[in-house]
Design a protein around this motif. Structure first.
Motif: not given
Length: 381
Positions: A252-253, A310-318, A338-340, A343-347
């Motif tokens: 999730q975003e 489809l399995t959705q994981v919470r935003d802090k996962t990715f 701690p939950d990641n 981690m997306h760096l949003w280049e």
């Protein structure tokens, strides 16, 4: 339909038809196809509550049954859809389609798995739905989108290698980079040069990001594994999501998915039902004038139609921190994420202010959340 309170909405064919008039393009097409399915499922009712509609659409599977029939028909045609044109034409010349195998796109390199990966699939990951295979994509255009292979791209590859040591990492490209960081990264992955699909049949796929949108789905369908954008660093093993019955996973975003689902990290079993149906509808959803229709909005729609696939994981996962909190990621202090898992760096959003100033010395010597998280992945030299 009103949410709660027992209110009902007009669900006559005439009323539903008017709702469809609010849409355009592929959404109008989908709406007009869904209306008779809803009407038939409601068996002539003129009024329906929100709960009744949800029961028909999601639980009752009015749409799902219809789409399942389409998928079955398409599956039978898939092997011959592109016919014999692949034998005489390259993908760039229209010799491939959205259902073309990733194996048929390979120009140089091989898609065999490392021996350590094969052993881990028999032991550590035995029974896992998602195999320990990682996919990256870069260099779909000769100018590399104005951003050559740089330090953060190296960190994406190196972190995946270090955190998932038994995985095979494939990095697909059309135009090979020629930078110091590329030469360092090649030691940790298997470069695969491909001739990607650049036409859906209805539209040419001109933008490199859209070309990569399809390549990632083809790789996940045929091989399974984990796809990550090259501005995603791996902080912890994906094992908890791999050793499960989950066959397709998206993150999730934003909190509770307020911005939908993000395709910068995808996990899939080989030939999962969800990746199949996503590819099945890719061509009809693709519109170069609507940037994320095929890549973000489409999986969200399909997730409603096929919630079990489809399995959705919470935003802090990715996807934490989000793009609206870059200052915390790159200049904040005290957060170890701690939950990641990743981690997306949003280049594209962070490049000018934050990423452009990164170098090994800065990461080694400056204390902030980002540097502390990735310092361990820097090369020794």
């Amino acid at each position: 339909a009103p949410d709660g309170g027992g209110g009902a909405a007009d669900v006559s064919p005439e009323a539903l038809g008017k709702y469809c008039e609010e849409f355009k393009g592929v959404f109008l097409d989908q709406c007009t196809r869904v209306v008779p399915l809803i009407t038939n499922a409601l068996k002539g009712k003129k009024q329906a509550t929100r709960a009744q509609l949800e029961a028909v659409i999601f639980k009752g599977g009015a749409c799902k049954r219809n789409f399942a029939k389409e998928r079955k028909k398409k599956g039978k045609r898939r092997k011959t859809e592109e016919g014999t044109t692949r034998k005489t034409k390259s993908c760039s010349d229209g010799g491939c389609g959205v259902h073309t195998s990733i194996h048929d796109l390979v120009v140089e390199g091989d898609l065999s798995l490392r021996s350590v990966t094969q052993k881990s699939m028999k032991k550590k990951y035995k029974g896992a739905s998602v195999p320990p295979i990682i996919h990256f994509i870069f260099g779909m255009a000769p100018d590399f989108g104005g951003k050559p292979f740089a330090l953060i791209h190296y960190l994406a590859v190196k972190s995946a290698h270090d955190v998932m040591p038994s995985a095979t990492i494939f990095l697909y490209y059309t135009y090979e980079p020629d930078t110091e960081w590329w030469r360092k990264a090649k030691k940790y992955c298997k470069p695969i040069r491909i001739d990607p699909v650049k036409n859906t049949g209805a539209w040419p796929i001109d933008h490199v990001a859209h070309v990569a949108d399809l390549v990632r789905l083809q790789a996940l369908r045929d091989l399974g594994g984990i796809y990550m954008d090259l501005d995603v660093v791996t902080l912890r093993p994906f094992d908890s999501l791999m050793s499960s019955d989950y066959t397709f996973i998206m993150g999730q975003e934003g909190e509770n998915g307020v911005y939908g689902l993000c395709n910068a990290v995808l996990m899939s079993a080989p030939n999962s039902s969800f990746v199949d149906v996503w590819i099945d509808h890719f061509s009809e959803a693709y519109d170069p004038n609507i940037w994320s229709l095929h890549s973000v909005k489409l999986p969200s729609i399909l997730g409603h139609l096929y919630p079990a696939d489809l399995t959705q994981v919470r935003d802090k996962t990715f996807f934490y921190p989000l793009w609206d909190n870059l200052e915390h990621m790159y200049a904040g202090h005290g957060d170890t994420f701690p939950d990641n898992i990743a981690m997306h760096l949003w280049e594209s959003l962070a490049h000018d202010k934050f990423i452009s100033r990164l170098n090994p010395d800065y990461i080694r010597n400056v204390d902030n959340n980002f540097n502390n998280a990735v310092r361990r992945f820097l090369p020794a030299d």
